[in-house]
Design a protein around this motif. Sequence first.
Motif, short mmCIF file in Angstrom:
data_model
loop_
_atom_site.label_atom_id
_atom_site.label_comp_id
_atom_site.label_asym_id
_atom_site.label_seq_id
_atom_site.Cartn_x
_atom_site.Cartn_y
_atom_site.Cartn_z
N LEU A 1 0.82 -1.21 0.00
CA LEU A 1 0.00 0.00 0.00
C LEU A 1 0.86 1.26 0.00
N ALA A 2 2.03 1.18 0.62
CA ALA A 2 2.93 2.33 0.62
C ALA A 2 3.47 2.61 -0.77
N ARG A 3 3.40 1.62 -1.65
CA ARG A 3 3.93 1.76 -3.01
C ARG A 3 2.83 1.75 -4.07
N MET A 4 1.61 1.91 -3.68
CA MET A 4 0.51 1.90 -4.64
C MET A 4 0.53 3.17 -5.48
N PRO A 5 -0.09 3.16 -6.66
CA PRO A 5 -0.15 4.38 -7.48
C PRO A 5 -0.83 5.52 -6.73
N MET A 6 -0.44 6.74 -7.06
CA MET A 6 -1.03 7.90 -6.40
C MET A 6 -2.53 7.96 -6.64
N SER A 7 -2.98 7.54 -7.83
CA SER A 7 -4.40 7.46 -8.13
C SER A 7 -4.59 6.40 -9.21
N PHE A 8 -5.75 5.76 -9.19
CA PHE A 8 -6.04 4.73 -10.18
C PHE A 8 -7.54 4.55 -10.27
N ASN A 9 -7.98 3.84 -11.28
CA ASN A 9 -9.40 3.62 -11.47
C ASN A 9 -9.82 2.28 -10.85
N VAL A 10 -9.87 1.21 -11.63
CA VAL A 10 -10.28 -0.11 -11.14
C VAL A 10 -9.07 -0.89 -10.64
N TYR A 11 -9.24 -1.59 -9.53
CA TYR A 11 -8.19 -2.45 -8.98
C TYR A 11 -8.43 -3.88 -9.44
N ILE B 1 -5.79 -8.83 -19.27
CA ILE B 1 -5.60 -7.92 -20.41
C ILE B 1 -6.93 -7.54 -21.05
N ASP B 2 -7.88 -8.48 -21.03
CA ASP B 2 -9.19 -8.24 -21.65
C ASP B 2 -10.09 -7.35 -20.79
N ARG B 3 -9.73 -7.16 -19.52
CA ARG B 3 -10.61 -6.43 -18.61
C ARG B 3 -10.08 -5.04 -18.23
N VAL B 4 -8.80 -4.82 -18.37
CA VAL B 4 -8.22 -3.56 -17.90
C VAL B 4 -8.47 -2.41 -18.87
N LYS B 5 -8.43 -1.20 -18.30
CA LYS B 5 -8.51 0.02 -19.09
C LYS B 5 -7.43 0.97 -18.60
N THR B 6 -7.09 1.94 -19.43
CA THR B 6 -6.06 2.91 -19.07
C THR B 6 -6.36 3.53 -17.70
N LEU C 1 0.93 -4.60 -20.53
CA LEU C 1 0.10 -3.68 -19.75
C LEU C 1 0.78 -2.32 -19.60
N THR C 2 2.09 -2.35 -19.40
CA THR C 2 2.85 -1.10 -19.27
C THR C 2 2.73 -0.26 -20.53
N LYS C 3 2.83 -0.91 -21.68
CA LYS C 3 2.72 -0.20 -22.96
C LYS C 3 1.34 0.41 -23.18
N ASN C 4 0.35 -0.13 -22.44
CA ASN C 4 -1.02 0.38 -22.57
C ASN C 4 -1.42 1.27 -21.38
N HIS D 1 3.26 6.92 -15.66
CA HIS D 1 2.17 7.13 -16.59
C HIS D 1 1.18 8.13 -16.03
N SER D 2 0.63 8.95 -16.86
CA SER D 2 -0.42 9.87 -16.43
C SER D 2 -1.77 9.25 -16.69
N VAL D 3 -2.74 9.56 -15.84
CA VAL D 3 -4.08 9.00 -16.01
C VAL D 3 -5.10 10.12 -16.12
#
Length: 295
Positions: free
Chosen positions: A25-35, A174-179, A221-224, A293-295
């Motif tokens: 949790l200390a290393r989680m992204p600053m913000s994200f959409n779906v986990y 891969i089929d479920r994730v979004k940017t 995933l990184t490339k996307n 990456h920016s979101v």
Amino acid sequence: MTKLSIPRPFLKWAGGKTQLASALLARMPMSFNVYHEPFVGSGAVFFSLYRERKIRHAILSDLNAELIDTYLAVRDYVSEVIKILSEFPYNKEFYYDIRAKDPWKLSLVERAARMIYLNKTGYNGLYRVNKQGKFNVPFGRYKSPKYLDVENLLAVSRALQTVEIYCAPFETVIDRVKTGDWVYFDPPYVPISQTANFTSYHANGFSLEDQMRLRDVCIELTKNNIYITLSNSNTEFIRSLYSSTYFVIDEVLAKRAINCDGAKRGEIVELIITNYPTKQAVQLNRPRQGIAHSV
């Protein structure tokens, strides 16, 4: 158990991340959409995120069909699961009797109750199957195992109400994730020694080739522009696998969750790998080669 401490994992799991959750949790992204968590196991990280109110929506998955059915039953039929568990006695004869039953000839809630009971009363909390896919962990001989934890099971059910749960291979994420989504991968670890390979999470195992396929998924995933976090053992194989500039590798101390020798349950170094600069790295202004990456 206080309301602030629940929900917590309702299953013990080899490689479970209860001890590592705070570091993750200390290393989680600053913000994200779906986990997304494609190797959900005990769900320690998901439940930690839920308690901290860090997630809006989650998708949990795993290739272990019995495990996923247990999550589904606790989510959708928790009262029925609790009722069955309340009728289970704790003794060696009953343990081996229920262990011998074919789970796929039981109803969903019966299968889930069986899974929870065996998990909480079997030796050392192992989930292990033989090559035929049959659960083969011996009786655990506990004084008072808590296989009927009503308060936590109810809390877990509430937490899972809006969660999507799938039985699926890790690649299908891969089929479920979004940017802007965040994926946490917790695969079966590469053994740090020959004797460390004490359990078979799935009848087909998880090979070095599987680890390489997972790395390839992480790159895709990184490339996307998907955030990825991965934990694994501190081995040269894993370090070399994620040595590209796509990834940041951090070392953390974690306690051994399962060892037949209690004296060997000390702290060991594990790796947390991300494709973005971690909070700690940013706070310390340390140079990193990972991609942000920016979101």
